[in-house]
Write a protein that holds these residues in place. Structure first.
Motif, mmCIF file in Angstrom:
data_model
loop_
_atom_site.group_PDB
_atom_site.id
_atom_site.type_symbol
_atom_site.label_atom_id
_atom_site.label_comp_id
_atom_site.label_asym_id
_atom_site.label_seq_id
_atom_site.Cartn_x
_atom_site.Cartn_y
_atom_site.Cartn_z
ATOM 1 N N GLY A 151 48.800 34.004 38.879
ATOM 2 C CA GLY A 151 47.868 34.403 39.944
ATOM 3 C C GLY A 151 47.260 35.774 39.690
ATOM 4 N N ILE A 152 48.057 36.677 39.131
ATOM 5 C CA ILE A 152 47.536 38.021 38.813
ATOM 6 C C ILE A 152 46.491 37.899 37.703
ATOM 7 C CG2 ILE A 152 48.127 40.290 37.884
ATOM 8 C CD1 ILE A 152 51.032 39.734 38.994
ATOM 9 N N VAL A 153 46.821 37.101 36.681
ATOM 10 C CA VAL A 153 45.914 36.933 35.536
ATOM 11 C C VAL A 153 44.613 36.276 35.989
ATOM 12 C CG1 VAL A 153 45.623 35.689 33.347
ATOM 13 C CG2 VAL A 153 47.746 36.946 33.804
ATOM 14 N N ASN A 154 44.729 35.205 36.749
ATOM 15 C CA ASN A 154 43.533 34.544 37.278
ATOM 16 C C ASN A 154 42.767 35.496 38.195
ATOM 17 O OD1 ASN A 154 41.732 32.592 38.540
ATOM 18 N ND2 ASN A 154 43.224 32.492 40.199
ATOM 19 N N GLY A 155 43.496 36.277 38.981
ATOM 20 C CA GLY A 155 42.868 37.184 39.949
ATOM 21 C C GLY A 155 41.947 38.196 39.304
ATOM 22 N N ILE A 156 42.303 38.684 38.111
ATOM 23 C CA ILE A 156 41.467 39.723 37.513
ATOM 24 C C ILE A 156 40.699 39.253 36.281
ATOM 25 C CG2 ILE A 156 43.443 40.742 36.256
ATOM 26 C CD1 ILE A 156 40.332 42.606 37.622
ATOM 27 N N PHE A 157 41.166 38.243 35.574
ATOM 28 C CA PHE A 157 40.450 37.871 34.339
ATOM 29 C C PHE A 157 39.521 36.671 34.506
ATOM 30 C CE2 PHE A 157 44.261 40.210 32.898
ATOM 31 C CZ PHE A 157 43.579 41.349 32.488
ATOM 32 N N PHE A 158 39.604 35.970 35.637
ATOM 33 C CA PHE A 158 38.630 34.914 35.938
ATOM 34 C C PHE A 158 37.234 35.519 35.892
ATOM 35 C CE2 PHE A 158 36.311 32.772 39.533
ATOM 36 C CZ PHE A 158 36.054 31.583 38.866
ATOM 37 N N ASN A 159 36.335 34.872 35.167
ATOM 38 C CA ASN A 159 34.952 35.362 35.057
ATOM 39 C C ASN A 159 34.891 36.805 34.517
ATOM 40 O OD1 ASN A 159 32.218 34.525 35.328
ATOM 41 N ND2 ASN A 159 31.987 35.741 37.167
ATOM 42 N N GLN A 160 35.817 37.132 33.575
ATOM 43 C CA GLN A 160 35.881 38.471 32.963
ATOM 44 C C GLN A 160 36.049 39.587 34.001
ATOM 45 O OE1 GLN A 160 34.477 35.515 31.116
ATOM 46 N NE2 GLN A 160 32.710 36.517 32.041
ATOM 47 N N GLY A 161 36.541 39.225 35.178
ATOM 48 C CA GLY A 161 36.703 40.240 36.218
ATOM 49 C C GLY A 161 35.404 40.593 36.915
ATOM 50 N N GLU A 162 34.322 39.895 36.565
ATOM 51 C CA GLU A 162 33.028 40.157 37.197
ATOM 52 C C GLU A 162 32.949 39.342 38.498
ATOM 53 O OE1 GLU A 162 30.498 40.781 33.052
ATOM 54 O OE2 GLU A 162 30.824 38.782 33.853
ATOM 55 N N VAL A 163 33.816 39.694 39.414
ATOM 56 C CA VAL A 163 33.965 38.946 40.660
ATOM 57 C C VAL A 163 34.124 39.980 41.773
ATOM 58 C CG1 VAL A 163 35.344 37.213 41.877
ATOM 59 C CG2 VAL A 163 35.234 37.157 39.382
ATOM 60 N N CYS A 164 33.328 39.835 42.846
ATOM 61 C CA CYS A 164 33.395 40.836 43.918
ATOM 62 C C CYS A 164 34.780 40.856 44.568
ATOM 63 C CB CYS A 164 32.316 40.591 44.943
ATOM 64 S SG CYS A 164 32.199 38.874 45.434
ATOM 65 N N CYS A 165 35.461 39.704 44.589
ATOM 66 C CA CYS A 165 36.783 39.668 45.227
ATOM 67 C C CYS A 165 37.915 39.723 44.197
ATOM 68 C CB CYS A 165 36.908 38.432 46.114
ATOM 69 S SG CYS A 165 36.504 36.903 45.278
ATOM 70 N N ALA A 166 37.634 40.158 42.971
ATOM 71 C CA ALA A 166 38.660 40.219 41.911
ATOM 72 C C ALA A 166 39.872 41.039 42.357
ATOM 73 C CB ALA A 166 38.068 40.838 40.650
ATOM 74 N N GLY A 167 41.056 40.588 41.984
ATOM 75 C CA GLY A 167 42.284 41.316 42.296
ATOM 76 C C GLY A 167 42.491 42.432 41.288
#
Ligand code: NAP
Ligand code: MG
Length: 490
Positions: free
Chosen positions: A291-307
């Motif tokens: 969940g941590i990995v998905n939270g920040i590395f999904f879409n290279q972290g280019e996510v407004c709600c990134a963890g």
């Protein structure tokens, strides 16, 4: 010319192998694209254009029309006319048919959309195929279902469309953001002028083609490509625009609030974030690490709600950091069109520069930087998965939105301290909580100042669920019944 056929197969069989499902050859790029106004692709009045590139290779993909002020006038005018004469007066059940049709065509053309999204944005094909495109279709299906039920939406007996919506979207989820904007607006009877981000126009233009294919009345949806400072600014300020919906940076969001002050337009803003992903010592650790990995590395972290801020309970901090390092070492960075890729390219050179400079600032402020050894491609915009330890809440990497694959690790001892640290931000878009204790999840959800709190999961999106921020993350909700409210006069 003589052909030779095998005698044991019928003549119509094509002998080449079909392209692999997500191969580049299934998209048919034009060399240039016009603006979509009044149901047709047209040249901009001033003839201006720019090029969009593939951020993984720096290869030019196509020449894109750049809308000027007269194009904005034209688009807003036809949208106004379509709203008053066709789309507004139309029965909700009829509007629903069009939206269902758009949703189905998105599904039919999903592979093409997924490849195009990965080419223009740089995101891994696995994500565009499994997340962006299906969610875009889901939004149209969901809001199609509302179009004939508006009087039951709980906003009073006769909710009316606001009018013409000017919608400005960013480059991180180009197709999905277009769907989030268009679907509820159209369901409610508004017409739209949509401006995609400069660096990612292609799927919005394919969506315009899909809208043509779905036979929407001309002028109901218009797509203006071009610069935010020109087309974007003119669109939102245009007197014919009744409602402005913006997703993007907090900086531009604040500019828009200033520019629109006193103009009487409806405004919703979905801006940046600096989400805390909070892991308690009793959490199911295997799931939490994923969940941590998905939270920040999904879409290279280019996510407004990134963890982007990991808050981990002190007793398990060393274990979590060790496990994260070994998990990060298995992430594959590279070709977005490779199905095995975990992290693709950063969307554009400016963004890459922003990530680099914030990371350097983090090091200069004394945080400890770590990345797995990974070979990055020679061309294009790339940044490796990065972990910062020894981070204090006052450092810029713990406060500023990086919008890249960079995770800052902080620790806490008690739930109260976790909440205080998580809320110590000017943003308030999302948060995550990892614990096996149900009562703690509820307590945390009540005390975290964030529009979305995920429990034992992260980055989950669903069209039935409202999404949006507190404070400098903006206001207004997208998704669910609440997403309709943003497009209705009640
Ligand atoms: P941005 O400048 O806010 O761009 C978002 C959209 O607004 C784009 O379509 C942009 O057009 C347009 N725009 C820019 N200036 C405008 C103006 N004065 N009036 C009307 N529209 C305008 O964001 P960005 O430069 O792409 O990214 C910068 C930072 O924003 C990122 O580092 C990240 O922190 C944040 N961001 C947040 C989100 C989010 O989902 N909340 C998404 C993307 C970025 P152009 O593309 O032509 O500039
Ligand atoms: Mg591009």
């Amino acid at each position: 010319m003589s052909k030779t056929y095998r005698t044991d197969q019928p003549e119509h069989v094509v002998w080449e192998y079909s392209p692999a499902p997500e191969s580049r050859s299934i998209v048919h790029l034009q060399s240039s694209y016009g603006l979509f106004i009044g149901g047709a692709f047209v040249e901009p009045v001033d003839g201006d254009s720019y090029r969009t590139e593939n951020p993984a290779t720096e290869e030019v993909l196509a020449e894109i029309a750049a809308a000027g002020l007269r194009d904005v006038d034209r688009a807003v005018e036809v949208a106004g006319r379509a709203q008053k004469t066709v789309w507004g007066p139309m029965a909700g059940a009829e509007r629903a048919k069009y939206l269902f049709r758009i949703a189905r065509i998105i599904q039919e053309r999903s592979r093409e959309l997924a490849v195009l999204e990965s080419l223009d944005n740089g995101k891994p094909i696995r994500e565009s195929r499994d997340v962006d495109v299906p969610l875009a279709a889901a939004h149209f299906f969901y809001y199609a279902g509302w179009a004939d039920k508006l009087e039951h939406a709980g906003f009073g007996p006769n909710p009316a469309p606001i009018g013409v919506a000017g919608q400005v979207i960013p480059w991180n989820f180009p197709l999905m953001m277009a769907a989030w904007k268009l679907a509820p607006a159209l369901a409610a009877g508004n017409t739209c002028v949509l401006k995609p981000a400069t660096t990612t126009p292609l799927t919005a233009l394919l969506l315009a083609e899909i809208i043509q294919q779905a036979d929407l009345p001309p002028g109901v949806v218009n797509v203006l490509t071009g610069a935010g400072s020109v087309a974007g600014a003119a669109l939102v300020a245009h007197p014919g625009i009744d409602k402005v919906a913006f997703t993007g940076s907090t900086e531009v969001g604040k500019d828009l609030q200033r520019a629109l002050a006193g103009k009487g337009k409806h405004l919703t803003l979905e801006l940046g974030g600096k989400a805390a992903n909070i892991v308690f010592e009793d959490a199911a650790l295997d799931q939490a690490i994923e969940g941590i990995v998905n939270g920040i590395f999904f879409n290279q972290g280019e996510v407004c709600c990134a963890g982007s801020r990991l808050l981990v309970q002190e007793s398990i901090a060393d274990t979590v950091v060790e496990r994260l390092k070994s998990r990060l070492s298995t992430l594959r960075v590279g070709d977005p069109l490779d199905k095995n890729t975990d992290l693709g390219a950063i969307n554009n050179a400016d963004q890459l520069e922003k990530i680099r400079s914030l990371v350097e600032e983090g090091e200069a402020e004394g945080a400890v930087r770590w990345s797995p050894s990974c070979a990055l491609p020679a061309h294009g915009y790339w940044f490796p998965p990065t972990l910062f330890t020894n981070v204090s809440p006052s450092q810029s990497i713990a406060r500023e939105e990086i919008f890249g694959p960079v995770l800052s690790v902080l620790t806490f001892r008690t739930p109260e301290e976790a909440v205080a640290k998580a809320n110590n931000t000017t943003y308030g878009l999302s948060a995550g909580v990892w614990t096996e204790k149900g009562s703690r999840i509820l307590w945390m959800a009540q005390h975290l100042r964030a529009g979305v709190v995920w429990a034992n999961t992260f980055n989950r999106f669903d069209p039935t669920s409202p999404f949006g921020g507190y404070r400098e993350s903006g206001f207004g909700r997208e998704g669910g019944r609440h997403g309709l409210a943003a497009y209705l006069d009640v």
